[in-house]
Structures are given as C-alpha cells and as structure tokens.
Design an enzyme around this catalytic site. Structure first.
Site, mmCIF file in Angstrom:
data_model
loop_
_atom_site.group_PDB
_atom_site.id
_atom_site.type_symbol
_atom_site.label_atom_id
_atom_site.label_comp_id
_atom_site.label_asym_id
_atom_site.label_seq_id
_atom_site.Cartn_x
_atom_site.Cartn_y
_atom_site.Cartn_z
ATOM 1 N N GLY A 1 0.817 -1.221 0.000
ATOM 2 C CA GLY A 1 0.000 0.000 0.000
ATOM 3 C C GLY A 1 0.845 1.263 0.000
ATOM 4 N NE ARG B 1 -5.365 6.929 6.150
ATOM 5 C CZ ARG B 1 -5.892 6.002 6.953
ATOM 6 N NH1 ARG B 1 -6.525 6.366 8.055
ATOM 7 N NH2 ARG B 1 -5.752 4.725 6.678
ATOM 8 N N GLY C 1 -12.579 -3.644 10.196
ATOM 9 C CA GLY C 1 -13.586 -4.628 9.821
ATOM 10 C C GLY C 1 -14.218 -5.180 11.089
ATOM 11 C CE1 TYR D 1 41.700 14.285 2.279
ATOM 12 C CE2 TYR D 1 40.726 16.381 2.917
ATOM 13 C CZ TYR D 1 40.840 15.337 2.017
ATOM 14 O OH TYR D 1 40.111 15.345 0.863
ATOM 15 C CB ALA E 1 53.224 24.491 24.499
HETATM 16 C C1 UD1 Z 1 -7.813 -4.230 6.848
HETATM 17 C C2 UD1 Z 1 -8.932 -5.264 6.968
HETATM 18 C C3 UD1 Z 1 -9.803 -4.882 8.156
HETATM 19 C C4 UD1 Z 1 -8.984 -4.809 9.418
HETATM 20 C C5 UD1 Z 1 -7.803 -3.853 9.235
HETATM 21 C C6 UD1 Z 1 -6.877 -3.960 10.411
HETATM 22 C C7 UD1 Z 1 -9.396 -5.992 4.691
HETATM 23 C C8 UD1 Z 1 -10.322 -5.905 3.545
HETATM 24 N N1 UD1 Z 1 -9.694 -5.268 5.777
HETATM 25 O O1 UD1 Z 1 -8.455 -3.006 6.556
HETATM 26 O O2 UD1 Z 1 -10.845 -5.845 8.315
HETATM 27 O O3 UD1 Z 1 -9.792 -4.389 10.496
HETATM 28 O O4 UD1 Z 1 -7.044 -4.200 8.056
HETATM 29 O O5 UD1 Z 1 -5.853 -3.021 10.321
HETATM 30 O O6 UD1 Z 1 -8.442 -6.722 4.641
HETATM 31 N N2 UD1 Z 1 -2.307 -3.790 1.204
HETATM 32 C C9 UD1 Z 1 -1.634 -4.288 0.126
HETATM 33 N N3 UD1 Z 1 -2.251 -4.341 -1.081
HETATM 34 C C10 UD1 Z 1 -3.532 -3.918 -1.242
HETATM 35 C C11 UD1 Z 1 -4.224 -3.424 -0.123
HETATM 36 C C12 UD1 Z 1 -3.591 -3.385 1.094
HETATM 37 O O7 UD1 Z 1 -0.476 -4.678 0.222
HETATM 38 O O8 UD1 Z 1 -4.021 -4.016 -2.378
HETATM 39 C C13 UD1 Z 1 -1.627 -3.758 2.490
HETATM 40 C C14 UD1 Z 1 -1.455 -2.358 3.021
HETATM 41 O O9 UD1 Z 1 -0.219 -1.825 2.610
HETATM 42 C C15 UD1 Z 1 -1.506 -2.588 4.526
HETATM 43 C C16 UD1 Z 1 -2.400 -3.809 4.679
HETATM 44 O O10 UD1 Z 1 -2.431 -4.439 3.429
HETATM 45 O O11 UD1 Z 1 -0.231 -2.927 5.042
HETATM 46 C C17 UD1 Z 1 -3.813 -3.470 5.124
HETATM 47 O O12 UD1 Z 1 -4.407 -2.674 4.132
HETATM 48 P P1 UD1 Z 1 -5.341 -1.457 4.472
HETATM 49 O O13 UD1 Z 1 -5.783 -0.816 3.239
HETATM 50 O O14 UD1 Z 1 -4.696 -0.614 5.519
HETATM 51 O O15 UD1 Z 1 -6.579 -2.240 5.103
HETATM 52 P P2 UD1 Z 1 -7.649 -1.667 6.083
HETATM 53 O O16 UD1 Z 1 -8.619 -0.832 5.339
HETATM 54 O O17 UD1 Z 1 -6.993 -1.048 7.241
#
Ligand code: UD1
Ligand code: CA
Length: 455
Positions: free
Chosen positions: A12, A16, A141, A387, A423
């Site tokens: 991701g 933010r 979630g 140096y 010195a």
């Molecule tokens: C996710 C969970 C949610 C949980 C929360 C806890 C899902 C759909 N939801 O939501 O139920 O309560 O984490 O923190 O899984 N990432 C990828 N590729 C992607 C999307 C995300 O690598 O396509 C990675 C992000 O970089 C991050 C992690 O997955 O490290 C979680 O993704 P994020 O978008 O933060 O999920 P949440 O909306 O927080």
C-alpha cells in the site's frame, strides 16, 4: 509450528503519511516498521517470509534486503485489495500454514504469533483470525458472530448501521491452512463498496465450505496498532519506547526518565547502569554494567564496557573500555577504540583511531587516523593533521608521550615512547623516544619597541 510461512503485506501507498518514503520504511525508534514485523515472525519460528511489495517496490525491497537474509518478495502491481495482495505470493502460499501480517503494525510480538499458532493447531482450524475489542471501532472490519462462532467480517464501508456498532474488530492478523486459503481464492470476488478483493471475505468462504474458523481475542490491543499517519507513528514510537524501557528496567537498568529516553530494541545494557534523560541509544549498541550514560547522549552501534561514564556526547561505531570517562561534548566517530582508564574530555573528536589504556585527551583536541599508546597526555588544542587535501595519513604516538598544548602532528609522523613535544609545535618529522621536540620559533623580546614606533 514447523511449517509456518509468513506473508507480510507492504504494497500500500500509505497516503495519509504524506511522505515520499514508503509507509513501511518509516522508523519506530531506530528500526523500520516492516523490520519489527519481520523480526517478530523470525522470533516466532518462521523459516520462510514473503513480503508483498507494490508502491515504491524497489526501495522497500532493497531496504529489507540490506537488513535481512532469506526474505522473498512478491510484487503487487496494482493495489486491488488485501486478498489480491496475498494471492500475489503465488507458489509461496501453496503449502504449510500461512500467517498474514501487515507491514504497518510494528508492535506485534512473537509471543502473540506463537499463541495464535498454538490455538490454530490445537483447535484444528482452517483459519484463525485475531480479534480485539475496540472502544472506537471506526475504520476496522467488524467481526460478526453467530451462535457464538464466526459468521463473517464486514468492512466499515460495507457495514449496516447495526453492524457498525459491533466493537469486536479484525486486527488484520490471521493464519490459514494453505489449501483452505487457495480454494477460497478461487471463489473470491470484489463485489463490495471499494471494488477490492478483500482477504477478510475468504474467512466466510472457508466457513461456508465447511472449514473451521477460529477467533483468538487479543489480550493487548496495542500490539495491533496500525500506523497510517505521522500522529500514529508518534504513538507507536511511544508504545515501543515504553515496552523496551520497561524490559530494561526490569533487568536492572536505572532509567531516570523513561519518557525521555529512546533505546532501540537490539541495544543491550548491563545491570546498575544509569541512563539519564535525553539519550538515544541505537543499533547494535552494547553497554556494560554500572555505567553512567547521559544526560543527552547519542550512541549508535557502539560498545561500552563496565563502569564507563559518557555524558552529553555522540558515539558512532565506537568502542570504549572499562573505567573510562567520555565527555561532556565529545564526539567519537566510526572505528574509534578507547582503552581502559582513559579520559576523553570536552570538545574532543576521535576518528578511526586506537587509544590505549590510561591515556588522557582532556580538551579541544582532534585525533584522527592515529595509533596512540598507553598513558599518553594530550595537551589542550592538539590536532593530528591527517589530511593533505587528497590522502589521509596516520600518526603513531608511543607509550608515555607528553604532547604539549597546541601541537600539530602532521601525518605521517611518529612520536617515540616517552617523548615530549613543546607547546605550540608543528611536528613534521618523527620524534625519537625519550626526546623533546620543539618545532616553533624561539621567542624574541624587542625591548622598548612601543616607544620606538611612537605608539
Ligand atoms: C484491513 C482489513 C480490516 C482490518 C484492518 C486492520 C481488509 C479488507 N480489511 O483493513 O478488516 O480491520 O485491516 O488493520 O483486509 N495492502 C496491500 N495491497 C492492497 C491493499 C492493502 O499490500 O491491495 C496492504 C497495506 O499496505 C496494509 C495492509 O495491506 O499494510 C492493510 O491494508 P489497508 O488498506 O490498511 O486495510 P484496512 O482498510 O486497514
Ligand atoms: Ca490499515
């Protein structure tokens, strides 16, 4: 658990964070967030770890490779959801037990991973999810239960007002049996408000296919704190600092103001050492017993033996032996080694030099690229002139030497055992042992000079 494989999600963008640095590379104290997650996995016994990278993948990959061996990477080109991210691990997730962690939850511990693995095995689950009870569940979630067991996970954006009130939430940590996960992936769709392939939906699919879905409720919800902004980052740093300082204090280290003391996870400190406020101790730093460190001292990957005092100083890749005092305001740069019972005083800089036992460098001195013997006394304002604008040269100073104040030692040069420099000397030739080198003009007094020039 023998066949534990870990998939760490780190693709991701982390919008933010408002940063050019990929989110998982932001540091909590001296270590990247994803680094803590990798280490917790290894401490929990994971032999194989796959990190899913995407946004700024080259930078994330290279940073991790520099720090850790035996990590494999999968690339998720487009961020189509957490389920899609895990799918990218491909053959890596074809067998074993697949633990899924997020790269932005640095506070997860090996103990918790261990408990999750145990529960998963003992209950013979197809998947076990870690839940927590959140005072404010916004953004998470929701875990929807039925007949006291798992029903499904509903994302905030897909939740009905009734579901949104549920306070038991998904931490984003799960362990799957590989075959259950792969079968679920075949059925996973993206028909939801975000058009994403949710990993969370695989749990409902597994349940409907007759698999067991276990829920392990976390004891300490701070472990699952996800870092999404610089504000969260500061909160994670505070939590990590407290965790590390607590462990050290329980091991016998005195930390007079733990809220103002920043010590890295890998730093080792002996009992009865006192750490005063404003210290940052980082990297592979090791400090012995009964030392006094600080206030306001930074040490990076340095080693200090027992009974050493270091106040208001900076040490980088330096070594200091027992009963030596350093500072205030000293700077020990890489590859400095200071012996026992030495004194490195104020405004002294030492670089790439070995200083033997009992030597005193008390004030306003630069010692660079030098080998210094035992019980040498450096007068105030000594400079090793190492140096010439192109190359660096070494100074060699024997045992028991007395360097007069304001001496320049123009390298390469050697001062023999027990020799003296006067010195104000600029020493350009070797000084034989037991001799005195004077390398300055003799003083001449012009008597009555002021009257003659009519001043
Ligand atoms: C996710 C969970 C949610 C949980 C929360 C806890 C899902 C759909 N939801 O939501 O139920 O309560 O984490 O923190 O899984 N990432 C990828 N590729 C992607 C999307 C995300 O690598 O396509 C990675 C992000 O970089 C991050 C992690 O997955 O490290 C979680 O993704 P994020 O978008 O933060 O999920 P949440 O909306 O927080
Ligand atoms: Ca998140």
């Amino acid at each position: 658990m023998d066949n534990l494989k870990v998939v760490i999600l780190a693709a991701g963008q982390g919008t933010r964070m408002k940063s050019e640095v990929p989110k998982v590379l932001h540091r909590v104290l001296d270590k990247t967030m994803v680094g803590y997650v990798i280490e917790a996995s290894k401490e929990a016994g994971a032999k194989e770890i796959c990190v899913v990278v995407g946004h700024q993948s080259a930078m994330v990959k290279n940073t991790i490779k520099d720090m850790y061996d035996n990590i494999v990477f999968a690339v998720q080109k487009e961020q189509l959801g957490t389920g899609h991210a895990v799918m990218q691990a491909g053959d890596f997730i074809k067998d074993g037990n697949i633990l899924v962690l997020c790269g932005d939850t640095p506070l997860i511990t090996a103990e918790t991973i261990g408990k999750l693995c145990d529960a998963h095995e003992q209950q013979k689950n197809s998947v076990t999810v870690v839940s927590m009870l959140a005072d404010d569940p916004t953004g998470y979630g929701r875990i929807i239960r039925e007949n006291d067991g798992f029903s499904r996970i509903v994302e905030q954006k897909d939740a009905t007002p009734e579901q949104a009130k549920v306070k038991e939430v998904n931490t984003g940590v799960y362990i799957f049996k590989a075959d259950a996960l792969n079968s679920a992936f075949e059925k996973l769709g993206n028909n939801n408000s975000q058009g994403e392939y949710y990993l969370t939906d695989t749990l409902e699919i597994i349940k409907n296919d007759g698999g067991r879905v276990g829920i392990m409720t976390a004891e300490d919800d701070r472990e699952f704190m996800g870092v999404n902004s610089k504000l969260h980052l500061s909160q994670a740093i505070a939590a990590m600092r407290e965790r590390i300082n607590t462990r050290l204090m329980l091991d016998g280290v005195t930390i007079t103001d733990p809220a103002n003391t920043y010590i890295g996870k890998d730093v080792k400190i002996g009992a009865d050492t006192i750490i005063y406020p404003g210290c940052m101790l980082e990297g592979r730093t090791t400090i012995g017993k009964s030392c006094i460190i600080g206030p306001n001292t930074r040490m990076t990957s340095s080693t200090v033996d027992d009974c050493v005092t270091v106040q208001m100083s900076v040490l980088i890749d330096a070594k200091v032996k027992s009963f030596t005092t350093v500072g205030p305001f000293a700077y020990l740069r890489p590859n400095s080694e200071v012996g026992e019972h030495c004194r490195i005083g104020d405004f002294v800089e030492i670089k790439n030099s070995a200083i033997d036992d009992g030597t005193k460098v008390s004030h306003l001195t630069y010692v660079g690229d030098s080998d210094v013997g035992k019980c040498v006394n450096f007068g105030c304002g000594t400079v090793t002139v190492n140096y010439d604008g192109k190359n660096k040269y070494r100074c060699k100073i024997g045992d028991g030497v007395f360097i007069g104040c304001n001496t320049n030692l123009v390298a390469p040069v050697e001062v023999g055992d027990r020799a003296y420099t006067a010195a104000g000397s600029t020493i350009t030739k070797n000084v034989p042992e037991d001799s005195l080198a004077i390398a300055r003009n003799r003083q001449e007094n012009k008597l009555g000079w002021r009257k003659k020039v009519n001043k």
